[in-house]
Design a protein around this motif. Structure first.
Motif, PDB file in Angstrom:
ATOM      1  N   ALA A   1       0.826  -1.210   0.000  1.00 53.21           N
ATOM      2  CA  ALA A   1       0.000   0.000   0.000  1.00 53.21           C
ATOM      3  C   ALA A   1       0.858   1.257   0.000  1.00 53.21           C
ATOM      4  O   ALA A   1       0.553   2.241  -0.687  1.00 53.21           O
ATOM      5  CB  ALA A   1      -0.928  -0.010   1.209  1.00 53.21           C
ATOM      6  N   ILE A   2       1.946   1.234   0.773  1.00 53.35           N
ATOM      7  CA  ILE A   2       2.849   2.388   0.823  1.00 53.35           C
ATOM      8  C   ILE A   2       3.500   2.614  -0.540  1.00 53.35           C
ATOM      9  O   ILE A   2       3.600   3.748  -1.022  1.00 53.35           O
ATOM     10  CB  ILE A   2       3.929   2.178   1.908  1.00 53.35           C
ATOM     11  N   THR A   3       3.928   1.532  -1.178  1.00 56.25           N
ATOM     12  CA  THR A   3       4.560   1.647  -2.499  1.00 56.25           C
ATOM     13  C   THR A   3       3.591   2.221  -3.518  1.00 56.25           C
ATOM     14  O   THR A   3       3.949   3.108  -4.316  1.00 56.25           O
ATOM     15  CB  THR A   3       5.069   0.269  -2.972  1.00 56.25           C
ATOM     16  N   ILE A   4       2.367   1.742  -3.503  1.00 54.33           N
ATOM     17  CA  ILE A   4       1.346   2.248  -4.438  1.00 54.33           C
ATOM     18  C   ILE A   4       1.092   3.729  -4.186  1.00 54.33           C
ATOM     19  O   ILE A   4       1.007   4.538  -5.126  1.00 54.33           O
ATOM     20  CB  ILE A   4       0.035   1.443  -4.304  1.00 54.33           C
ATOM     21  N   LYS A   5       1.003   4.112  -2.898  1.00 52.98           N
ATOM     22  CA  LYS A   5       0.761   5.506  -2.549  1.00 52.98           C
ATOM     23  C   LYS A   5       1.902   6.407  -3.006  1.00 52.98           C
ATOM     24  O   LYS A   5       1.676   7.491  -3.571  1.00 52.98           O
ATOM     25  CB  LYS A   5       0.579   5.629  -1.035  1.00 52.98           C
TER      26      LYS A   5
ATOM     27  N   TYR B   1       5.010  -5.426  -5.971  1.00 55.39           N
ATOM     28  CA  TYR B   1       5.201  -6.550  -5.061  1.00 55.39           C
ATOM     29  C   TYR B   1       6.691  -6.819  -4.825  1.00 55.39           C
ATOM     30  O   TYR B   1       7.109  -7.154  -3.712  1.00 55.39           O
ATOM     31  CB  TYR B   1       4.545  -7.814  -5.612  1.00 55.39           C
ATOM     32  N   TYR B   2       7.492  -6.662  -5.865  1.00 58.91           N
ATOM     33  CA  TYR B   2       8.927  -6.915  -5.747  1.00 58.91           C
ATOM     34  C   TYR B   2       9.565  -5.911  -4.776  1.00 58.91           C
ATOM     35  O   TYR B   2      10.375  -6.286  -3.919  1.00 58.91           O
ATOM     36  CB  TYR B   2       9.587  -6.819  -7.117  1.00 58.91           C
ATOM     37  N   ILE B   3       9.178  -4.635  -4.905  1.00 61.04           N
ATOM     38  CA  ILE B   3       9.710  -3.605  -4.002  1.00 61.04           C
ATOM     39  C   ILE B   3       9.298  -3.898  -2.567  1.00 61.04           C
ATOM     40  O   ILE B   3      10.115  -3.863  -1.635  1.00 61.04           O
ATOM     41  CB  ILE B   3       9.199  -2.211  -4.425  1.00 61.04           C
ATOM     42  N   ALA B   4       8.021  -4.208  -2.377  1.00 65.68           N
ATOM     43  CA  ALA B   4       7.508  -4.473  -1.028  1.00 65.68           C
ATOM     44  C   ALA B   4       8.146  -5.710  -0.407  1.00 65.68           C
ATOM     45  O   ALA B   4       8.323  -5.781   0.814  1.00 65.68           O
ATOM     46  CB  ALA B   4       5.988  -4.633  -1.076  1.00 65.68           C
TER      47      ALA B   4
ATOM     48  N   ILE C   1      11.630   2.873   0.345  1.00 61.47           N
ATOM     49  CA  ILE C   1      10.608   2.713  -0.703  1.00 61.47           C
ATOM     50  C   ILE C   1      10.481   4.003  -1.496  1.00 61.47           C
ATOM     51  O   ILE C   1      10.429   3.994  -2.726  1.00 61.47           O
ATOM     52  CB  ILE C   1       9.252   2.313  -0.082  1.00 61.47           C
ATOM     53  N   GLU C   2      10.451   5.110  -0.764  1.00 58.50           N
ATOM     54  CA  GLU C   2      10.342   6.406  -1.429  1.00 58.50           C
ATOM     55  C   GLU C   2      11.562   6.685  -2.300  1.00 58.50           C
ATOM     56  O   GLU C   2      11.438   7.213  -3.410  1.00 58.50           O
ATOM     57  CB  GLU C   2      10.181   7.507  -0.389  1.00 58.50           C
ATOM     58  N   GLY C   3      12.742   6.309  -1.808  1.00 62.00           N
ATOM     59  CA  GLY C   3      13.948   6.501  -2.605  1.00 62.00           C
ATOM     60  C   GLY C   3      13.913   5.726  -3.901  1.00 62.00           C
ATOM     61  O   GLY C   3      14.305   6.242  -4.962  1.00 62.00           O
ATOM     62  N   VAL C   4      13.447   4.483  -3.842  1.00 56.95           N
ATOM     63  CA  VAL C   4      13.350   3.663  -5.049  1.00 56.95           C
ATOM     64  C   VAL C   4      12.335   4.255  -6.015  1.00 56.95           C
ATOM     65  O   VAL C   4      12.583   4.346  -7.229  1.00 56.95           O
ATOM     66  CB  VAL C   4      12.970   2.211  -4.684  1.00 56.95           C
ATOM     67  N   VAL C   5      11.182   4.668  -5.510  1.00 54.70           N
ATOM     68  CA  VAL C   5      10.146   5.246  -6.369  1.00 54.70           C
ATOM     69  C   VAL C   5      10.661   6.501  -7.060  1.00 54.70           C
ATOM     70  O   VAL C   5      10.410   6.719  -8.257  1.00 54.70           O
ATOM     71  CB  VAL C   5       8.870   5.557  -5.549  1.00 54.70           C
TER      72      VAL C   5
ATOM     73  N   VAL D   1      14.676  -2.252 -11.229  1.00 56.37           N
ATOM     74  CA  VAL D   1      14.170  -2.090  -9.870  1.00 56.37           C
ATOM     75  C   VAL D   1      15.117  -2.745  -8.869  1.00 56.37           C
ATOM     76  O   VAL D   1      15.412  -2.185  -7.816  1.00 56.37           O
ATOM     77  CB  VAL D   1      12.753  -2.694  -9.751  1.00 56.37           C
ATOM     78  N   GLN D   2      15.593  -3.922  -9.217  1.00 55.87           N
ATOM     79  CA  GLN D   2      16.519  -4.648  -8.342  1.00 55.87           C
ATOM     80  C   GLN D   2      17.776  -3.824  -8.079  1.00 55.87           C
ATOM     81  O   GLN D   2      18.256  -3.739  -6.937  1.00 55.87           O
ATOM     82  CB  GLN D   2      16.889  -5.984  -8.978  1.00 55.87           C
ATOM     83  N   GLU D   3      18.311  -3.196  -9.108  1.00 59.81           N
ATOM     84  CA  GLU D   3      19.523  -2.388  -8.959  1.00 59.81           C
ATOM     85  C   GLU D   3      19.259  -1.164  -8.092  1.00 59.81           C
ATOM     86  O   GLU D   3      20.083  -0.808  -7.230  1.00 59.81           O
ATOM     87  CB  GLU D   3      20.027  -1.953 -10.342  1.00 59.81           C
ATOM     88  N   TYR D   4      18.107  -0.526  -8.285  1.00 61.68           N
ATOM     89  CA  TYR D   4      17.781   0.661  -7.486  1.00 61.68           C
ATOM     90  C   TYR D   4      17.583   0.302  -6.020  1.00 61.68           C
ATOM     91  O   TYR D   4      17.980   1.055  -5.123  1.00 61.68           O
ATOM     92  CB  TYR D   4      16.537   1.350  -8.043  1.00 61.68           C
ATOM     93  N   ILE D   5      16.941  -0.832  -5.754  1.00 64.33           N
ATOM     94  CA  ILE D   5      16.764  -1.270  -4.368  1.00 64.33           C
ATOM     95  C   ILE D   5      18.123  -1.491  -3.719  1.00 64.33           C
ATOM     96  O   ILE D   5      18.362  -1.073  -2.584  1.00 64.33           O
ATOM     97  CB  ILE D   5      15.925  -2.565  -4.311  1.00 64.33           C
ATOM     98  N   LYS D   6      19.018  -2.123  -4.450  1.00 60.25           N
ATOM     99  CA  LYS D   6      20.365  -2.378  -3.937  1.00 60.25           C
ATOM    100  C   LYS D   6      21.076  -1.068  -3.614  1.00 60.25           C
ATOM    101  O   LYS D   6      21.687  -0.918  -2.546  1.00 60.25           O
ATOM    102  CB  LYS D   6      21.168  -3.176  -4.965  1.00 60.25           C
ATOM    103  N   GLU D   7      20.979  -0.095  -4.517  1.00 56.54           N
ATOM    104  CA  GLU D   7      21.641   1.196  -4.311  1.00 56.54           C
ATOM    105  C   GLU D   7      21.084   1.924  -3.087  1.00 56.54           C
ATOM    106  O   GLU D   7      21.843   2.433  -2.254  1.00 56.54           O
ATOM    107  CB  GLU D   7      21.456   2.083  -5.551  1.00 56.54           C
ATOM    108  N   VAL D   8      19.754   1.951  -2.981  1.00 58.60           N
ATOM    109  CA  VAL D   8      19.122   2.678  -1.881  1.00 58.60           C
ATOM    110  C   VAL D   8      19.434   2.027  -0.545  1.00 58.60           C
ATOM    111  O   VAL D   8      19.755   2.711   0.439  1.00 58.60           O
ATOM    112  CB  VAL D   8      17.594   2.762  -2.099  1.00 58.60           C
TER     113      VAL D   8
END
Length: 444
Positions: free
Chosen positions: A278-282, A297-300, A310-314, A333-340
């Motif tokens: 829900a936070i990711t969607i928002k 779903y992957y981010i969450a 989450i906000e950084g990735v978005v 998305v995977q790379e951005y999650i890793k960076e954040v």
């Protein structure tokens, strides 16, 4: 992320911009910009010339807008005005109606889930009722789970529904610094201490974020204890937050611990998967981007403990979509999650911050810690600062010594000395442990 003024907010936006433009471009087009006002829709920024305004609007609008979003979490459009257009600036200031960064946190934009539902309900009950409901209310949980959002939501709700009430919000660190300033100026013959007490003891609602920060600071704890008693006996509302359970804050004054123990405790834990979805969607909606359900779903699934990443990735995904003109893949998305997450986990605690926190705790000045004075309390504070620097940073003895103006052998001696000292001094050990926990909490 504490932001105490429009200039603080703008400085943080500039830091974000610096990472996306060259140093030459920043010094040419950004350095002399002046923040004028902010509201829910616009961030008004003044510049020197029409040419500079045109350049910013043509080349840097998206960068500045994304940077504002990264700092505030809100979709606010920058509006550039030329400095000599006084009427335009005045109209923008009137439109902002005195809004600050804190005013954007509400109950409506807080994502409620099983991990925070009780805390949300307790905070809303306190805000909605003209009479006292739960007093004191203690919200506790790890960094990044929404405690500050709820505190500011209470403040904003009460200010709107009960404008006659006097609401004071501050953070433990700011409360301590204000008291130190009041004591110092009081010694110079000013009435700052009385002004300080008047500010907080006349409040109808007192909110102190990160109250654990005052643990071990004797003068601050004494002042808070007396303020608490004054407000409580006058049937005024008190709300505080902690980053961990009360029993884990070993060096908190027993009298304060007793007062807080009589209140309502509302814990917030890291959000579950559904709440993170829900936070990711928002966040994606606020950034005005569409994310594939699988990517949401992957981010969450991969960001669990602290929702701030989450906000950084978005935000990174928004920039990717704007630049590339196409939807991101899971690999992106995977790379951005890793960076954040790497950025989150690798924030260093500075020696300067350590010295500042130790100085406040031991009621000495930072200059005293860095001096060669050898009174007993200064020697202890200096040794503790060196010990904590060694414990919480990856700096060598030599590098730590450079920060203190000492050689590496002096640091080694002081670290060994304090290690032995703490083995037989349980209270001092608890105090040092609390300082370390506070530093790590502030750094998250």
């Amino acid at each position: 992320m504490p932001v105490n003024s429009l200039n603080d907010l703008w400085n943080k936006v500039c830091e974000e911009c610096k990472s996306q433009v060259t140093e030459l471009a920043f010094n040419t087009f950004f350095r002399l910009l002046v923040p004028e006002s902010i509201n829910q829709d616009e961030f008004v920024i003044s510049c020197e010339t029409e040419y500079l305004k045109f350049t910013l609007e043509t080349l840097y609008m998206n960068i500045i807008k994304d940077s504002i979003k990264a700092v505030t979490g809100l979709d606010i459009t920058p509006k550039f005005v030329v400095k000599d257009h006084e009427e335009e600036i005045k109209a923008a200031e009137n439109k902002s109606a005195g809004l600050t960064f804190e005013d954007f946190f509400t109950f409506d934009n807080f994502i409620v889930g099983p991990s925070n539902k009780f805390a949300f309900s307790a905070c809303l009950a306190v805000a909605e009722k003209d009479s006292i409901v739960y007093n004191p209310l203690i919200i506790y949980g790890p960094s990044g789970t929404g405690k500050t959002h709820l505190m500011l939501a209470i403040k904003n709700y009460i200010n709107k529904k009960f404008p006659y009430k006097r609401v004071e919000y501050t953070r433990g660190e700011s409360y301590t610094n204000q008291l130190i300033d009041a004591l110092q100026k009081g010694q110079a013959g000013m009435n700052k201490l009385e002004d300080f007490r008047e500010k907080y003891r006349k409040a109808d609602v007192l909110l102190i974020d990160d109250i654990h920060f005052i643990a071990g600071k004797e003068s601050t704890q004494e002042e808070f204890f007396n303020t608490f008693n004054t407000l409580y006996q006058s049937n005024k509302q008190i709300i505080v937050t902690l980053d961990r359970p009360l029993k884990e804050i070993k060096s908190l004054d027993d009298r304060i611990r007793s007062r807080l123990s009589a209140g309502l405790f509302a814990d917030i834990t890291p959000p579950d998967f559904e709440t993170r979805v829900a936070i990711t969607i928002k966040k994606a909606e606020q950034a005005e981007i569409n994310l594939n359900e699988n990517l949401v779903y992957y981010i969450a699934e991969h960001i669990k403990k602290n929702v701030r990443p989450i906000e950084g990735v978005v935000n990174k995904l928004k920039a990717y979509i704007n630049i590339q003109g196409k939807a991101p893949t899971q690999a992106v998305v995977q790379e951005y999650i890793k960076e954040v997450l790497e950025d989150e986990n690798n924030k260093p605690i500075s020696v300067e911050k350590i010295i500042s926190e130790v100085a406040r705790t031991y009621n000495v000045s930072e200059n005293d810690i860095l001096s060669n004075r050898k009174t007993a309390n200064l020697v202890l504070a200096r040794q503790v600062a060196m010990y904590i620097s060694r414990e919480t940073t990856e700096l060598s003895y030599k590098a730590i010594g450079e920060s203190f103006g000492k050689d590496h052998t002096t640091v080694l001696y002081n670290v060994n000395k304090i290690e032995e000292f703490l083995k037989t001094r349980p209270y001092e050990k608890e105090l040092v442990d609390d300082i370390i926990k506070n530093l790590k909490s502030e750094n998250e």
